[in-house]
Design a protein around this motif. Structure first.
Motif, PDB file in Angstrom:
ATOM      1  N   UNK A  97      -2.390   7.403   9.288  1.00 21.85           N
ATOM      2  CA  UNK A  97      -2.114   7.371   7.846  1.00 21.85           C
ATOM      3  C   UNK A  97      -3.317   6.901   7.031  1.00 21.85           C
ATOM      4  N   UNK A  98      -3.446   7.480   5.852  1.00 21.66           N
ATOM      5  CA  UNK A  98      -4.403   6.987   4.873  1.00 21.66           C
ATOM      6  C   UNK A  98      -3.702   5.862   4.132  1.00 21.66           C
ATOM      7  N   UNK A  99      -4.340   4.711   4.077  1.00 18.78           N
ATOM      8  CA  UNK A  99      -3.766   3.538   3.420  1.00 18.78           C
ATOM      9  C   UNK A  99      -4.456   3.354   2.075  1.00 18.78           C
TER      10      UNK A  99
ATOM     11  N   UNK B 261      -8.588  13.269  -0.649  1.00 16.94           N
ATOM     12  CA  UNK B 261      -9.018  12.412   0.444  1.00 16.94           C
ATOM     13  C   UNK B 261      -8.039  12.490   1.612  1.00 16.94           C
ATOM     14  N   UNK B 262      -6.756  12.618   1.288  1.00 20.95           N
ATOM     15  CA  UNK B 262      -5.715  12.623   2.327  1.00 20.95           C
ATOM     16  C   UNK B 262      -5.695  13.915   3.126  1.00 20.95           C
ATOM     17  N   UNK B 263      -6.246  14.975   2.606  1.00 20.29           N
ATOM     18  CA  UNK B 263      -6.216  16.267   3.308  1.00 20.29           C
ATOM     19  C   UNK B 263      -7.210  16.355   4.398  1.00 20.29           C
TER      20      UNK B 263
ATOM     21  N   UNK C  10       0.845  -1.195   0.000  1.00 21.02           N
ATOM     22  CA  UNK C  10       0.000   0.000   0.000  1.00 21.02           C
ATOM     23  C   UNK C  10       0.876   1.238   0.000  1.00 21.02           C
ATOM     24  N   UNK C  11       0.258   2.361  -0.313  1.00 22.82           N
ATOM     25  CA  UNK C  11       0.873   3.667  -0.118  1.00 22.82           C
ATOM     26  C   UNK C  11       0.278   4.224   1.165  1.00 22.82           C
TER      27      UNK C  11
END
Length: 87
Positions: A47-49, A85-87, A38-39
């Motif tokens: 963390x966003x996976x 999405x990550x923000x 994953x990133x």
């Protein structure tokens, strides 16, 4: 999973991490032994996976189970959707 498919999976994840980096976000490609690669994108709530998988002949980045939690990996703007999405 066949070696070729794993290699494609890795390439998509590295490309996403690189695009996110160029857009100003930190991102790590996580290659756990015995788990799904994953990133990981650091965030205030953890963390966003983001994982990548195939559905039919298409590759998708996913970060949940809903239809609104995925984007085609080969879309030119895929990293922008993940960045939102990550923000």
């Amino acid at each position: 999973m066949a070696i070729r498919k794993q290699q494609e999976q890795f390439i998509h994840l590295v490309r996403l991490a690189w695009d996110l980096r160029m857009a100003g976000l930190s991102a790590t490609v996580d290659l756990p032994r015995g788990g799904e690669p994953a990133v990981l994108i650091p965030g205030a709530e953890g963390p966003l996976k983001v994982m990548v998988s195939t559905q039919g002949a298409d590759w998708f980045f996913t970060w949940g189970r809903g239809r609104d939690q995925r984007v085609r990996a080969l879309d030119a703007d895929a990293f922008r959707r993940v960045r939102e999405v990550a923000r």
